[in-house]
Structures are given as structure tokens and as C-alpha cells.
Design a protein around this motif. Structure first.
Motif, PDB file in Angstrom:
ATOM      1  N   ARG A  98       0.874  -1.180   0.000  1.00  0.00           N
ATOM      2  CA  ARG A  98       0.000   0.000   0.000  1.00  0.00           C
ATOM      3  C   ARG A  98       0.905   1.222   0.000  1.00  0.00           C
ATOM      4  O   ARG A  98       2.091   1.128   0.308  1.00  0.00           O
ATOM      5  N   GLN A  99       0.326   2.389  -0.299  1.00  0.00           N
ATOM      6  CA  GLN A  99       1.090   3.626  -0.168  1.00  0.00           C
ATOM      7  C   GLN A  99       0.213   4.722   0.391  1.00  0.00           C
ATOM      8  O   GLN A  99      -1.015   4.653   0.295  1.00  0.00           O
ATOM      9  N   THR A 100       0.858   5.724   0.989  1.00  0.00           N
ATOM     10  CA  THR A 100       0.082   6.805   1.600  1.00  0.00           C
ATOM     11  C   THR A 100      -0.570   7.655   0.511  1.00  0.00           C
ATOM     12  O   THR A 100      -0.064   7.747  -0.605  1.00  0.00           O
ATOM     13  N   SER A 101      -1.670   8.289   0.894  1.00  0.00           N
ATOM     14  CA  SER A 101      -2.459   9.017  -0.096  1.00  0.00           C
ATOM     15  C   SER A 101      -2.325  10.523   0.049  1.00  0.00           C
ATOM     16  O   SER A 101      -3.083  11.272  -0.517  1.00  0.00           O
ATOM     17  N   GLN A 110       4.137   1.092   2.059  1.00  0.00           N
ATOM     18  CA  GLN A 110       3.876   0.321   3.271  1.00  0.00           C
ATOM     19  C   GLN A 110       3.786  -1.156   2.946  1.00  0.00           C
ATOM     20  O   GLN A 110       2.803  -1.599   2.344  1.00  0.00           O
ATOM     21  N   TRP A 120      -4.259  -5.908  11.088  1.00  0.00           N
ATOM     22  CA  TRP A 120      -5.094  -4.790  10.603  1.00  0.00           C
ATOM     23  C   TRP A 120      -6.582  -5.115  10.788  1.00  0.00           C
ATOM     24  O   TRP A 120      -7.352  -4.317  11.297  1.00  0.00           O
ATOM     25  N   PHE A 148      -4.361   2.505  -2.130  1.00  0.00           N
ATOM     26  CA  PHE A 148      -4.499   3.205  -0.853  1.00  0.00           C
ATOM     27  C   PHE A 148      -5.240   2.304   0.126  1.00  0.00           C
ATOM     28  O   PHE A 148      -6.195   1.625  -0.241  1.00  0.00           O
ATOM     29  N   VAL A 149      -4.851   2.359   1.393  1.00  0.00           N
ATOM     30  CA  VAL A 149      -5.401   1.383   2.334  1.00  0.00           C
ATOM     31  C   VAL A 149      -6.882   1.653   2.618  1.00  0.00           C
ATOM     32  O   VAL A 149      -7.660   0.712   2.762  1.00  0.00           O
ATOM     33  N   THR A 250      -2.133   4.779   7.030  1.00  0.00           N
ATOM     34  CA  THR A 250      -1.366   3.716   6.395  1.00  0.00           C
ATOM     35  C   THR A 250      -0.173   3.303   7.262  1.00  0.00           C
ATOM     36  O   THR A 250       0.062   2.121   7.487  1.00  0.00           O
ATOM     37  N   GLU A 251       0.565   4.285   7.750  1.00  0.00           N
ATOM     38  CA  GLU A 251       1.800   3.984   8.490  1.00  0.00           C
ATOM     39  C   GLU A 251       1.523   3.479   9.904  1.00  0.00           C
ATOM     40  O   GLU A 251       2.383   2.846  10.508  1.00  0.00           O
TER      41      GLU A 251
END
Ligand SMILES: [Zn+2]
Length: 441
Positions: A98-101, A110, A120, A148-149, A250-251
Motif C-alpha cells: 500500500r502507499q500513503t495518499s 507500506q 489490521w 491506498f489502504v 497507512t503507516e
């Protein structure tokens, strides 16, 4: 099981002393794991003279350097590609990307293992159960299923609870509303901006009153709106449903939730996270209620790319009272109250855009959309506020009340501009209501 009040009756009601002991033991475990397996973290901690054996009490945790988002950006795109040397597991154990938005700067990647992914969804199971989700619920998820998560873990948690999950991925807003109607969905999860936008489309494009749909609860995340009374009320009135707040990232993972008692705040899931609040001016940790600061968070069980004393920039404050629901997890007052990056000084006064949102959304006759622009005229700061008037409402009916409320809640004066309903920009997922043009000069 459906009659059970808590998802995890033991952990959610653990006496505070035992809960803190659990947090300490888990912290020591994840800190040692990270020190032993992440070259990035080990180098950082060694440069501050800290080793795992130095952590002898919860108090010692304050000595550990914080991790900033920019540090995570800097290590990425290196081996093991693309995560870099904070990765604590062999790359073949990574099961999701995933990656931050965020809208500014390079996104942060991530990695999670399957164990992390189960973690999660377990964190989300606490949230959904506390908000009254039960196996009989039909849960509609109107978000883009992508890198995106967003609500991915909410999806898996709803399945874990035994709910029926309806993924509304690539459908457009109209199709999503029609699907909710067709299947009598009882719950959904989305950002506050999107919830209000769905209500607007239902009413004005489909001629459907959203309160006549079968949705009885909504979980919001991604923006603070469900913690802002005026915005929450607009959503609850539109759908005739309870709206609950949640915050995660996300993090960090899914660290907080409002319970069904709606205590004007959110519980921190203290069995899975350690949350500290840092005074923005002094850098000291705020232990007691009554003062806002930024959140420093540790995910106590996340292993692939650990989150240890991460500087989240979320502004929060401990609530003075325990919640009536019986959980011993502490409450933060009013949810996340903004981002440290967004709080700015205007004419020497600290301004949080959330305070303006609360005023705009609490005034009947104004539309949901608004825009705040801070700039300078000569040497003087000024704030422009653009709002929409609902049909058949005039500026004169609103103006005095809006000005008074803004001065009362923010101690500042505004240049207010009124627009016809439907003319300010609409946002699909997260709204961009605030612009500080002084920063770019
Ligand atoms: Zn509660």
C-alpha cells in the motif's frame, strides 16, 4: 456471541494498571524486534545511544527518537526494493503493498505480511463491534479498491465479524446508491466528504431521500468530520443513521474508534497501540487531559515495517472522563482535532480550519461545501471564507450569525463571500477546504 458487548471482553476492560503493563511488555518486544531486524532503526537508535536493554519502564520510551514521515521517504526506493532497510522481514514474506495518499510529497510505501494484515483486520474488528456491527449486517463499501489502504481492512474485519460485505468498488455514486437500495444494506464506511456527496446525489440526481434507505450506521474515516458536531449532525440527519468516527493511517494502522455510546470522542485501542501526546511548543509529553498536542504513536504488533514513536502530526487531547460503555481504553476528546501542519497563525492568533468547519456546518441555510483561503494584503493577513447559500436562503438571513459565530469560535474576522448552491468545487473522497497562500510566497 452477537449479544456480547465487547469484541475482546478481556482486553477492552482490563484494569488500567494491567493495560499499561501489557503495553510496556509489547513495546519492549516490538522495539527489540525492530532493533534486531531494521538497519535503519538500529542506526538511528545507536546514534542516540539507545539499546533495547535501556527500556526498563514506560517512562524510558520518551527517550527514543521519533520517526518522521520524511525519514521513511528518504530510505525508500533502495534495496530491498522498494521499501529500503526498515523492512524487518525477508521480502518474500511481504504479502501486500500500500502507499500513503497524502497530496504533498512522495508517497510512503507500506509493506505488510499476512500476519500484519490479520492484525489490521483484528484492529478494525474492535472498531466495528464497538459501533454495533453484527453478523446480520449488510455492509456496503463505496470506495476505490486500490493501492491506498482506505477501508480495505474494514472490509476484511466486516467479513471476520460475519457480516455480509458488498464491495462498491468501481461503481459510480448513483450506482452505489441504487445498489444500497436494491440490497437493503444496513451499514457503510466512507469519508465524511463522500457521505455528504452521496446524500446530495441521492436527493438531487436520483430523487431518493437518503434517510429512506436502510442504512442505520456509518463509519467515517480519512477526515475529522465525524468528530465535528455540525458535520456529524448533517450526515446523521441526511441518512437517518448513527455516524461513528474512526481514525487510522497507512503507516500507523487503525488505532482509534468511537463506540456506540457516542462519547464525543474516540477510544484509543490501547491493547494494540501506545499513544503519547506531545506538547507542540515544549516537546514534553502531555500526560493529563486539558491540553492539545500532537500524537506520537507506536503500533505494538506490526512487524514488516514497524511503526515506533511515529510523529503522526494529528492534533489530539485526552478526555477528562472515562466512557460510559465500560471500556478502560482512554478517550481522546472530540476525535482528531486537525493536523499540526494545518494549524497556522493568522494575525498572531492560532487558527485551526476545523473550527471554521464546525461553524459553517452548524448554520442552517448554508450548503455543505466551503473554502478557506489565507493570504496577505500588504503586511496584513486576511482570511477569505467562501460559503454556499441553500436555495431560497438570502445572505441577509445568515450573515450576522455566521460572522458572530466565527468571531466567537476563532477570535478572527473574515471576508465572507456567498455563492449559489452547487457552485463551489465538489470533492469525491477527501475535501481540500483550506489553502494558505502565504506559505508559497
Ligand atoms: Zn465507549
Amino acid at each position: 456471541m452477537p449479544d456480547q458487548v465487547f469484541w475482546n471482553p478481556i482486553l477492552e476492560t482490563l484494569p488500567r494498571g494491567k493495560l499499561q503493563k501489557l503495553q510496556f511488555l509489547k513495546f519492549k518486544r516490538i522495539f527489540k524486534w525492530t532493533y534486531d531486524n531494521s538497519k535503519f532503526h538500529r542506526t538511528l537508535y545507536k546514534s542516540h545511544g539507545i539499546e533495547p536493554c535501556d527500556i526498563r519502564s514506560l517512562n524510558d520510551i520518551k527517550k527514543i527518537p521519533k520517526i518522521e514521515k520524511s525519514m521513511m521517504r528518504d530510505i525508500q526506493n533502495k534495496d530491498p526494493f522498494p521499501y529500503g532497510d526498515a523492512l524487518c522481514v525477508p521480502i518474500e514474506e511481504v504479502s501486500t503493498f500500500r502507499q500513503t495518499s497524502g497530496t504533498t510529497g512522495q508517497p510512503v510505501y507500506q509493506p505488510d505480511t499476512w500476519q500484519d494484515w490479520e492484525w489490521w483486520s483484528e484492529c478494525w474488528a474492535y472498531i466495528l463491534w464497538a459501533q454495533g456491527y453484527r453478523p446480520k449486517d449488510k455492509v456496503f463499501l463505496p470506495f476505490g479498491y486500490n493501492i491506498f489502504v482506505a477501508f480495505w481492512a474494514g472490509h476484511y474485519a466486516a467479513e471476520k465479524l460475519g457480516c455480509e460485505v458488498i464491495p462498491g468498488g468501481v461503481l459510480d455514486t448513483k450506482a452505489r446508491i441504487l445498489k444500497i437500495k436494491e440490497l437493503s444494506a444496513s451499514a457503510m464506511m466512507a469519508t465524511p466528504t463522500y457521505i455528504l456527496s452521496m446524500a446530495d446525489v441521492a436527493k438531487n440526481k436520483l430523487g431518493i431521500d437518503p434517510s429512506q434507505l436502510s442504512i442505520n450506521k456509518i463509519t467515517c474515516a480519512g477526515e475529522p468530520g465525524a468528530g465535528i458536531p455540525g458535520t456529524k449532525k448533517r450526515m446523521e440527519d441526511a441518512f437517518g443513521a448513527k455516524v461513528y468516527d474512526h481514525s487510522g493511517a497507512t503507516e500507523t494502522g487503525a488505532w482509534s474508534f468511537e463506540c456506540s455510546d457516542q462519547p464525543h470522542g474516540m477510544h484509543v485501542n490501547e491493547a494494540m497501540f501506545l499513544v503519547e501526546i506531545e506538547d507542540i511548543e515544549t516537546g514534553k509529553i502531555i500526560e493529563r487531559p486539558g491540553k492539545k498536542g500532537k500524537m506520537i504513536i507506536t503500533a505494538l504488533d506490526r512487524i514488516a515495517q514497524p511503526c515506533i514513536r511515529f510523529d503522526s502530526k494529528d492534533i489530539i487531547e485526552w478526555a477528562p472522563e472515562a466512557c460510559s460503555c465500560g471500556r478502560t481504553f482512554r478517550l481522546i476528546k472530540g476525535g482528531v482535532q486537525g493536523r499540526a501542519d494545518d494549524i497556522t497563525k493568522v494575525k498572531g492568533v492560532l487558527l485551526s480550519p476545523i473550527a471554521i468547519e464546525e461553524v459553517v456546518r452548524s448554520i442552517k441555510g448554508l450548503g455543505d461545501e466551503f473554502e478557506i483561503i489565507v493570504d496577505k494584503k500588504g503586511d496584513t493577513d486576511r482570511i477569505q471564507l467562501k460559503v454556499e447559500l441553500l436555495p431560497n436562503v438570502t445572505k441577509h438571513q445568515i450573515n450576522e450569525k455566521l460572522k458572530d459565530q466565527l468571531r466567537l469560535k476563532t477570535n478572527l474576522g473574515y471576508l465572507i463571500e456567498y455563492y449559489d448552491h452547487g457552485t463551489l468545487p465538489r470533492y469525491e473522497v477527501k475535501a481540500k477546504h483550506f489553502k494558505d497562500l502565504r506559505k508559497h510566497k
